[in-house]
Design a protein around this motif. Structure first.
Motif, PDB file in Angstrom:
ATOM      1  N   UNK A 195       7.925 -15.455  -4.939  1.00 32.35           N
ATOM      2  CA  UNK A 195       7.891 -15.006  -6.805  1.00 32.35           C
ATOM      3  C   UNK A 195       6.388 -15.346  -7.117  1.00 32.35           C
ATOM      4  N   UNK A 196       5.785 -16.384  -6.690  1.00 31.87           N
ATOM      5  CA  UNK A 196       4.709 -16.840  -7.154  1.00 31.87           C
ATOM      6  C   UNK A 196       3.653 -16.182  -6.537  1.00 31.87           C
ATOM      7  N   UNK A 197       3.590 -15.746  -5.194  1.00 27.45           N
ATOM      8  CA  UNK A 197       2.531 -14.875  -4.725  1.00 27.45           C
ATOM      9  C   UNK A 197       2.633 -13.506  -5.382  1.00 27.45           C
ATOM     10  N   UNK A 198       3.723 -12.959  -5.645  1.00 28.59           N
ATOM     11  CA  UNK A 198       3.876 -11.666  -6.031  1.00 28.59           C
ATOM     12  C   UNK A 198       3.484 -11.662  -7.812  1.00 28.59           C
ATOM     13  N   UNK A 199       3.825 -12.597  -8.453  1.00 23.35           N
ATOM     14  CA  UNK A 199       3.265 -12.573  -9.749  1.00 23.35           C
ATOM     15  C   UNK A 199       1.881 -12.833  -9.954  1.00 23.35           C
ATOM     16  N   UNK A 200       1.280 -13.970  -9.477  1.00 27.83           N
ATOM     17  CA  UNK A 200      -0.102 -14.310  -9.388  1.00 27.83           C
ATOM     18  C   UNK A 200      -0.977 -13.274  -8.819  1.00 27.83           C
ATOM     19  N   UNK A 201      -0.296 -12.922  -7.511  1.00 26.55           N
ATOM     20  CA  UNK A 201      -0.919 -11.763  -6.836  1.00 26.55           C
ATOM     21  C   UNK A 201      -1.376 -10.475  -7.490  1.00 26.55           C
ATOM     22  N   UNK A 202      -0.525  -9.924  -8.152  1.00 28.30           N
ATOM     23  CA  UNK A 202      -0.568  -8.742  -8.814  1.00 28.30           C
ATOM     24  C   UNK A 202      -1.455  -8.924  -9.976  1.00 28.30           C
ATOM     25  N   UNK A 203      -1.441 -10.057 -10.769  1.00 30.35           N
ATOM     26  CA  UNK A 203      -2.129  -9.992 -11.790  1.00 30.35           C
ATOM     27  C   UNK A 203      -3.849 -10.444 -11.385  1.00 30.35           C
ATOM     28  N   UNK A 204      -3.846 -11.045 -10.376  1.00 31.27           N
ATOM     29  CA  UNK A 204      -5.424 -11.274  -9.887  1.00 31.27           C
ATOM     30  C   UNK A 204      -5.949 -10.191  -9.318  1.00 31.27           C
ATOM     31  N   UNK A 205      -5.242  -9.386  -8.669  1.00 28.86           N
ATOM     32  CA  UNK A 205      -5.665  -8.011  -7.860  1.00 28.86           C
ATOM     33  C   UNK A 205      -6.231  -7.236  -9.106  1.00 28.86           C
ATOM     34  N   UNK A 206      -5.372  -6.844 -10.113  1.00 29.89           N
ATOM     35  CA  UNK A 206      -5.735  -6.069 -11.241  1.00 29.89           C
ATOM     36  C   UNK A 206      -7.098  -6.634 -11.778  1.00 29.89           C
ATOM     37  N   UNK A 207      -7.183  -7.751 -11.988  1.00 25.56           N
ATOM     38  CA  UNK A 207      -8.325  -8.323 -12.435  1.00 25.56           C
ATOM     39  C   UNK A 207      -9.599  -8.051 -11.683  1.00 25.56           C
ATOM     40  N   UNK A 208      -9.566  -8.393 -10.272  1.00 26.17           N
ATOM     41  CA  UNK A 208     -10.605  -8.167  -9.231  1.00 26.17           C
ATOM     42  C   UNK A 208     -10.900  -6.638  -9.371  1.00 26.17           C
ATOM     43  N   UNK A 254       0.805  -0.863   0.024  1.00 26.29           N
ATOM     44  CA  UNK A 254       0.168  -0.130   0.067  1.00 26.29           C
ATOM     45  C   UNK A 254       0.832   1.381   0.033  1.00 26.29           C
ATOM     46  N   UNK A 255       2.089   1.185   0.759  1.00 28.38           N
ATOM     47  CA  UNK A 255       2.783   2.471   0.730  1.00 28.38           C
ATOM     48  C   UNK A 255       3.738   2.630  -0.451  1.00 28.38           C
ATOM     49  N   UNK A 256       4.046   1.526  -1.376  1.00 23.29           N
ATOM     50  CA  UNK A 256       5.114   1.632  -2.264  1.00 23.29           C
ATOM     51  C   UNK A 256       4.525   1.533  -3.667  1.00 23.29           C
ATOM     52  N   UNK A 257       3.352   0.729  -3.600  1.00 20.93           N
ATOM     53  CA  UNK A 257       2.444   0.691  -4.996  1.00 20.93           C
ATOM     54  C   UNK A 257       2.514  -1.022  -5.236  1.00 20.93           C
ATOM     55  N   UNK A 258       1.524  -1.294  -6.017  1.00 26.08           N
ATOM     56  CA  UNK A 258       1.267  -2.572  -6.522  1.00 26.08           C
ATOM     57  C   UNK A 258       2.026  -2.927  -7.544  1.00 26.08           C
ATOM     58  N   UNK A 259       3.111  -3.394  -7.487  1.00 27.81           N
ATOM     59  CA  UNK A 259       4.148  -3.873  -8.814  1.00 27.81           C
ATOM     60  C   UNK A 259       4.984  -5.064  -8.430  1.00 27.81           C
ATOM     61  N   UNK A 260       5.158  -5.837  -9.286  1.00 28.87           N
ATOM     62  CA  UNK A 260       5.681  -7.033  -9.344  1.00 28.87           C
ATOM     63  C   UNK A 260       6.922  -6.843  -8.183  1.00 28.87           C
ATOM     64  N   UNK A 261       7.823  -5.999  -8.472  1.00 27.03           N
ATOM     65  CA  UNK A 261       9.157  -5.578  -7.643  1.00 27.03           C
ATOM     66  C   UNK A 261       8.591  -5.417  -6.320  1.00 27.03           C
ATOM     67  N   UNK A 262       7.764  -4.442  -6.011  1.00 27.61           N
ATOM     68  CA  UNK A 262       7.248  -4.315  -4.474  1.00 27.61           C
ATOM     69  C   UNK A 262       6.777  -5.595  -4.004  1.00 27.61           C
ATOM     70  N   UNK A 263       6.106  -5.903  -4.556  1.00 30.73           N
ATOM     71  CA  UNK A 263       5.456  -7.460  -4.270  1.00 30.73           C
ATOM     72  C   UNK A 263       6.328  -8.717  -3.944  1.00 30.73           C
ATOM     73  N   UNK A 264       7.310  -8.759  -4.612  1.00 22.64           N
ATOM     74  CA  UNK A 264       8.401  -9.686  -4.293  1.00 22.64           C
ATOM     75  C   UNK A 264       9.338  -9.368  -3.218  1.00 22.64           C
ATOM     76  N   UNK A 265       9.619  -8.018  -2.944  1.00 21.80           N
ATOM     77  CA  UNK A 265      10.105  -7.548  -1.679  1.00 21.80           C
ATOM     78  C   UNK A 265       9.289  -7.810  -0.390  1.00 21.80           C
ATOM     79  N   UNK A 266       7.952  -7.396  -0.541  1.00 24.65           N
ATOM     80  CA  UNK A 266       7.054  -7.621   0.656  1.00 24.65           C
ATOM     81  C   UNK A 266       7.041  -8.994   0.878  1.00 24.65           C
ATOM     82  N   UNK A 267       6.792  -9.827  -0.201  1.00 22.60           N
ATOM     83  CA  UNK A 267       6.618 -11.272   0.142  1.00 22.60           C
ATOM     84  C   UNK A 267       7.824 -11.930   0.701  1.00 22.60           C
ATOM     85  N   UNK A 268       8.984 -11.321   0.423  1.00 18.99           N
ATOM     86  CA  UNK A 268      10.150 -11.843   0.862  1.00 18.99           C
ATOM     87  C   UNK A 268      10.088 -11.610   2.175  1.00 18.99           C
ATOM     88  N   UNK A 269       9.879 -10.260   2.723  1.00 14.49           N
ATOM     89  CA  UNK A 269      10.271  -9.912   4.021  1.00 14.49           C
ATOM     90  C   UNK A 269       9.087 -10.562   5.002  1.00 14.49           C
TER      91      UNK A 269
END
Length: 193
Positions: free
Chosen positions: A162-175, A106-121
């Motif tokens: 990586x999977x949660x980031x890629x699939x998550x961003x894609x599904x989020x955009x569609x929802x 929410x603070x950095x934006x819904x991009x794959x890169x940010x999702x990967x960082x967040x999911x790794x944390x």
């Protein structure tokens, strides 16, 4: 569509994610002491798709259902004993992990890169909670607890992140496009992938 209708749809998606976590918990690769499950992938998806608030609600709902005895935890188990047993720290670790993943996004934006960082944390938080809990509940040394509860899961955790980031961003955009999910902020960085 009114704001109340959109909020109801978001709550329905949140409840569905509690069920998805329970279903993915049954995907198991057995290991001594702590198995590899699909739960952490589902937690990453919930946080990436739903954000901090609804992601947290979905995890709390999942934990409440499991604690009440419904067999939604790994290996079709349930009950409060799972939360206080040797692997309970991983379950409890889902709470801060999902919130921090969602908050970071929410603070950095819904991009794959940010999702990967967040999911790794988030993965590191879950593994840390689980290892610390394992140390205390199984009366292990710190070295043994991390050897059993952290080290074997790092590579698999990065793959799940990586999977949660890629699939998550894609599904989020569609929802959001389908108006099944309310974006947390009016100005979101949803476009870049």
């Amino acid at each position: 569509m009114t704001k109340e209708q959109l909020k109801l749809r978001s709550m329905i998606v949140t409840a569905l994610f509690a069920a998805i976590i329970g279903i993915m918990a049954q995907l198991i690769i057995p290991l001594p002491l702590v198995p590899i499950t699909g739960q952490t992938l589902a937690i990453g998806l919930a946080a990436t798709i739903l954000g901090s608030r609804y992601g947290l609600i979905s995890v709390l709902l999942y934990l409440a259902i499991g604690s009440a005895g419904v067999p939604v935890f790994a290996e079709f188990s349930g009950g409060i004993s799972k939360l206080i047993g040797p692997t309970g720290g991983f379950l409890v670790g889902f709470i801060p992990a999902v919130f921090i993943i969602g908050y970071y996004m929410e603070k950095t934006g819904y991009t794959y890169k940010n999702a990967m960082i967040a999911n790794t944390i988030g993965m590191l938080i879950t593994l840390s909670f689980g290892s610390a809990w394992l140390k205390i509940s199984a009366d292990l040394s710190w070295m043994a607890a991390f050897a059993s509860g952290f080290t074997p899961f790092v590579i698999v955790g990065l793959i799940k992140a990586a999977l949660a980031s890629w699939i998550g961003i894609l599904i989020r955009q569609r929802l959001i496009t389908a108006k099944l999910l309310i974006p947390v902020h009016t100005v979101e960085k949803e476009k870049s992938f």
